[in-house]
Write a protein that holds these residues in place. Structure first.
Motif, PDB file in Angstrom:
ATOM      1  N   HIS A   1       0.694  -1.083  -0.141  1.00 22.29           N
ATOM      2  CA  HIS A   1      -0.030  -0.094   0.063  1.00 22.29           C
ATOM      3  C   HIS A   1       0.750   1.167   0.044  1.00 22.29           C
ATOM      4  O   HIS A   1       2.006   1.427   0.754  1.00 22.29           O
ATOM      5  CB  HIS A   1      -0.962  -0.059   1.183  1.00 22.29           C
ATOM      6  N   LYS A   2       0.468   2.338  -0.928  1.00 22.89           N
ATOM      7  CA  LYS A   2       1.249   3.511  -1.285  1.00 22.89           C
ATOM      8  C   LYS A   2       0.751   4.507  -0.278  1.00 22.89           C
ATOM      9  O   LYS A   2      -0.559   4.853  -0.714  1.00 22.89           O
ATOM     10  CB  LYS A   2       1.627   3.820  -2.493  1.00 22.89           C
ATOM     11  N   PRO A   3       1.303   5.304   0.587  1.00 22.80           N
ATOM     12  CA  PRO A   3       0.659   6.380   1.244  1.00 22.80           C
ATOM     13  C   PRO A   3       0.578   7.554   0.275  1.00 22.80           C
ATOM     14  O   PRO A   3       1.223   7.567  -0.633  1.00 22.80           O
ATOM     15  CB  PRO A   3       1.898   6.677   2.292  1.00 22.80           C
ATOM     16  N   VAL A   4      -0.342   8.488   0.416  1.00 23.00           N
ATOM     17  CA  VAL A   4      -0.418   9.501  -0.203  1.00 23.00           C
ATOM     18  C   VAL A   4       0.731  10.605  -0.395  1.00 23.00           C
ATOM     19  O   VAL A   4       1.136  11.279  -1.199  1.00 23.00           O
ATOM     20  CB  VAL A   4      -1.932  10.380   0.151  1.00 23.00           C
ATOM     21  N   GLU A   5       0.747  10.692   1.128  1.00 19.47           N
ATOM     22  CA  GLU A   5       2.175  11.845   1.377  1.00 19.47           C
ATOM     23  C   GLU A   5       3.524  10.806   1.093  1.00 19.47           C
ATOM     24  O   GLU A   5       3.646   9.707   1.130  1.00 19.47           O
ATOM     25  CB  GLU A   5       2.066  12.347   2.954  1.00 19.47           C
ATOM     26  N   PRO A   6       4.606  11.713   0.568  1.00 18.50           N
ATOM     27  CA  PRO A   6       5.661  10.966   0.081  1.00 18.50           C
ATOM     28  C   PRO A   6       6.423  10.512   1.247  1.00 18.50           C
ATOM     29  O   PRO A   6       6.448  10.855   2.306  1.00 18.50           O
ATOM     30  CB  PRO A   6       6.294  12.164  -0.457  1.00 18.50           C
ATOM     31  N   VAL A   7       7.422   9.620   0.809  1.00 23.23           N
ATOM     32  CA  VAL A   7       8.365   8.629   1.510  1.00 23.23           C
ATOM     33  C   VAL A   7       7.478   8.393   2.913  1.00 23.23           C
ATOM     34  O   VAL A   7       6.423   7.826   2.731  1.00 23.23           O
ATOM     35  CB  VAL A   7       9.714   9.537   1.931  1.00 23.23           C
ATOM     36  N   GLY A   8       8.237   8.561   4.093  1.00 21.03           N
ATOM     37  CA  GLY A   8       7.362   8.015   5.302  1.00 21.03           C
ATOM     38  C   GLY A   8       6.922   9.203   6.090  1.00 21.03           C
ATOM     39  O   GLY A   8       6.529   9.086   7.200  1.00 21.03           O
ATOM     40  N   THR A   9       6.574  10.385   5.381  1.00 23.42           N
ATOM     41  CA  THR A   9       6.011  11.533   6.141  1.00 23.42           C
ATOM     42  C   THR A   9       4.743  11.210   6.607  1.00 23.42           C
ATOM     43  O   THR A   9       4.411  11.804   7.602  1.00 23.42           O
ATOM     44  CB  THR A   9       6.046  12.527   5.114  1.00 23.42           C
TER      45      THR A   9
ATOM     46  N   PHE B   1       9.854   9.168  -3.854  1.00 27.25           N
ATOM     47  CA  PHE B   1      10.727  10.034  -2.984  1.00 27.25           C
ATOM     48  C   PHE B   1      10.362  11.470  -3.215  1.00 27.25           C
ATOM     49  O   PHE B   1      11.129  12.160  -3.066  1.00 27.25           O
ATOM     50  CB  PHE B   1      12.245   9.765  -3.070  1.00 27.25           C
ATOM     51  N   ASN B   2       9.359  11.588  -4.010  1.00 30.31           N
ATOM     52  CA  ASN B   2       8.912  12.726  -4.133  1.00 30.31           C
ATOM     53  C   ASN B   2       9.611  13.691  -5.045  1.00 30.31           C
ATOM     54  O   ASN B   2       9.743  14.970  -4.907  1.00 30.31           O
ATOM     55  CB  ASN B   2       8.516  13.668  -3.081  1.00 30.31           C
ATOM     56  N   GLU B   3      10.290  12.896  -5.994  1.00 32.37           N
ATOM     57  CA  GLU B   3      11.116  13.444  -7.072  1.00 32.37           C
ATOM     58  C   GLU B   3      10.540  13.385  -8.406  1.00 32.37           C
ATOM     59  O   GLU B   3      10.337  12.220  -8.831  1.00 32.37           O
ATOM     60  CB  GLU B   3      12.534  12.877  -6.957  1.00 32.37           C
ATOM     61  N   SER B   4      10.444  14.488  -9.159  1.00 27.36           N
ATOM     62  CA  SER B   4       9.913  14.181 -10.556  1.00 27.36           C
ATOM     63  C   SER B   4      11.038  13.695 -11.632  1.00 27.36           C
ATOM     64  O   SER B   4      12.197  14.187 -11.312  1.00 27.36           O
ATOM     65  CB  SER B   4       9.397  15.424 -11.092  1.00 27.36           C
ATOM     66  N   ILE B   5      10.723  13.059 -12.565  1.00 27.54           N
ATOM     67  CA  ILE B   5      11.722  12.377 -13.383  1.00 27.54           C
ATOM     68  C   ILE B   5      12.144  13.646 -14.263  1.00 27.54           C
ATOM     69  O   ILE B   5      13.541  13.694 -14.284  1.00 27.54           O
ATOM     70  CB  ILE B   5      10.833  11.541 -14.400  1.00 27.54           C
ATOM     71  N   ASN B   6      11.477  14.542 -14.254  1.00 28.64           N
ATOM     72  CA  ASN B   6      11.790  15.871 -15.131  1.00 28.64           C
ATOM     73  C   ASN B   6      13.107  16.528 -14.450  1.00 28.64           C
ATOM     74  O   ASN B   6      14.212  16.831 -14.898  1.00 28.64           O
ATOM     75  CB  ASN B   6      10.789  16.839 -15.398  1.00 28.64           C
TER      76      ASN B   6
END
Length: 592
Positions: A258-266, A452-457
């Motif tokens: 399951h993936k949290p809505v907020e990034p990483v472990g925040t 990890f909240n990083e965009s590929i761009n």
């Protein structure tokens, strides 16, 4: 009693009293405001520095893409430390070293533009605060460690009616949990997702037990998997949100993460913070380091700790103490002492772990007779950043849609295999280096963010990932043989089409890699999780070397051993923190 000492997101701030103990010539600056930047964890960190002719007046971080909660303390406090010290020799923020160094480097560039002697400024340090007075506190439950397991235990103990004190040696909460990608394995039997994926608690049990070479304690494994979904529902009751559906995390073996809505472990820590802020009798002390247990008549009744200025802090526990200090992935000496699985785990092998993962709690527990189990089971994974060893910059979004190629452009392993299998194969490749290859199925616009909240761009812009409109163009950018890369992708796509096992035994597929632009990211082996530690039972009670329960002592999370065996399934670590953190908190609260 000190109350509510932390804010997990952008509000995490500590007060510092720093004074310069030496200074270079501080006159002759060219007064004005200067801007500069340096590379942080996730990209450029930009600063604005205002100076008078004889002083650094103000430092402001104006722009950055660092991960919230991980870098917040560095962003807020490094400017304060620099201004208070009037120099650049100040300490970095533990747990946010890369961001701290980026700020120091950027300020150094700005000060050079202002005419300063930057090398002299680097010699200006800050003296330690005067030693504070000794302190003494009492609560029903004392928790050592404010990572995922520790705060799960603290919240649960308080929900059970206990007063709670949490101590954390680092200047911020989070531990390894806040650095994780956030994937949490749990099976909601009867849900449409579980039915569609042909998943079950029993399958989760089997894969966890067999995936650890049947070395895990079967009762602990059963406890983990049967309580996992209850843990998700508990987190949701605290306000944590998860995205719809499940996915397969690296080495997870099945789409049950399951993936949290907020990034990483925040998301975990925002939920825990909200609870702590809204409830009484639960307190947190940062930069307080546990040193030893207080034992009376064979029972653990408290903790002797040390404050950041060296003062003694005595904590009495009416009911029990929960040990949740994490593993020892950053302790090279312990890694080398206990390692039985790998050729070498010295300082040349980087780690994904936070700076505080040094095994202190394991040593403390051993000192009071706790049994240590499976300490040689140390997990590496093939997903480390080549510069830092961290998980940051990992471009994959799930197991099914990407492949790994070596520096020759050839595939070399089943990318859906166990983590130890993939890492062993990577060590056998040239330079122990690989490229993750995927396409626009995962990044349709390029603005989508990874785990990890990083965009590929942004990763491409910063040179941490590469982009090509064709596979040949991508191959040229990353320096691999174009023909090999094309052949590797075409072979993968053939098996995606018929869902058959390939020559490496891979069976996890979703989309072919056939939609440009194409992307690549470099990865290396890195120490990730130490599966060995303190022995516990299903009530999270610590077991002694004689096989007896140590009264008053409980443990949860990576400080424990015997659950995961020789290899931990991806996505099971966060499940572990929630399930056994809750059990430890409840057991300690209910003890007398």
């Amino acid at each position: 009693m000190m109350k509510k000492l932390f804010k997990v997101a952008l509000t995490l701030v500590l007060a510092f009293s720093l004074a310069a103990c030496s200074s270079p010539k501080t006159t002759g600056y060219k007064a004005g405001t200067y801007t500069a930047e340096a590379t942080g964890m996730n990209g450029p960190v930009k600063v604005e520095v205002t100076v008078t002719t004889d002083a650094i007046e103000k430092v402001v971080v104006t722009e950055h893409s660092e991960t919230p909660s991980i870098s917040d303390l560095a962003i807020s406090d490094m400017p304060v430390r620099i201004v208070d010290a009037q120099g650049l020799g100040v300490d970095t923020v533990s747990g946010a070293t890369i961001t701290s160094k980026a700020i120091l480097e950027a300020v150094g560039v700005a000060m050079k533009d202002a005419g300063a002697d930057v090398e002299a400024l680097k010699k200006v340090t800050s003296k330690v605060q005067e030693k504070e007075e000794d302190k003494e506190y009492t609560a029903d439950v004392v928790v050592i460690g404010a990572g995922g397991a520790g705060l799960a235990a603290a919240v649960t103990a308080n929900q059970e009616g206990a007063s709670v004190i949490v101590i954390e040696k680092m200047p911020k909460v989070g531990g390894n949990t806040i650095l994780a990608g956030g994937a949490l394995n749990a099976v909601d039997e009867g849900s449409e997702t579980a039915i569609a994926n042909k998943d079950s608690v029993e399958l989760h049990y089997t894969q966890t037990y067999e995936g650890g070479d049947k070395q895990g304690d079967q009762e602990l494994v059963r406890t983990l998997v049967t309580n996992a979904w209850d843990g998700v529902e508990w987190l949701q009751s605290l306000g944590m949100e998860f995205k719809e559906g499940t996915f397969t995390v690296l080495g997870g073996m099945w789409p049950r993460a399951h993936k949290p809505v907020e990034p990483v472990g925040t998301g975990f820590f925002n939920a825990y913070q909200n609870y702590i802020d809204s409830n009484e009798n639960i307190d947190l002390y940062l930069e307080v380091t546990a040193k030893e247990f207080i034992v009376e008549d064979g029972k653990v009744v408290g903790v002797i700790a040390e404050g950041k200025t060296g003062n003694k802090i005595t904590l009495h526990a009416n009911n029990g103490v929960v040990l949740a200090t994490g593993g020892f992935g950053q302790n090279v000496e312990m890694r080398q002492e206990y390692n039985t699985l790998w050729a070498n785990l010295d300082e040349s092998i980087k780690s994904t772990n936070h700076a505080g993962a040094t095994g202190d709690g394991i040593i403390m527990a051993e000192a009071v007779g706790a049994e240590l189990v499976q300490m040689g089971n140390i997990q590496l994974l093939p997903m480390g950043d080549p510069e830092t060893g961290s998980l940051s910059g990992n471009i994959e979004m799930g197991v099914e849609n990407r492949i790994f190629v070596n520096d020759e452009g050839n595939r070399f392993v089943d990318e859906g295999a166990r983590r130890d299998v993939m890492t062993t194969a990577l060590f056998e490749q040239p330079n122990s280096h690989m490229w993750v290859i995927l396409d626009s199925h995962d990044y349709p616009t390029g603005d989508e963010v990874n785990n990890f909240n990083e965009s590929i761009n942004q990763l491409v812009k910063d040179g941490r990932a590469f982009k090509g409109d064709t596979l040949e163009e991508l191959a040229e950018q990353i320096g691999v043989d174009p023909a090999n890369l094309v052949k590797a992708v075409e072979g993968f796509n053939t098996h995606v089409a018929d869902k058959s096992a390939d020559e490496f035994g891979r069976t996890l597929y979703q989309d072919p890699i056939d939609q440009g632009p194409y992307y690549a990211g470099a990865r290396i082996p890195t120490v990730h999780h130490t599966m060995g530690g303190v022995k516990i039972n299903t009530d999270a009670q610590v077991i002694s070397t004689t096989g007896d329960i140590i009264p008053g002592l409980y443990a949860a999370g990576e400080v424990t051993g015997g659950i995961h065996g020789a290899n931990r399934l991806g996505g099971n670590a966060l499940t572990d923190t929630v399930v056994f953190g809750r059990i430890a908190g409840a057991s300690a609260a209910q003890a007398k």
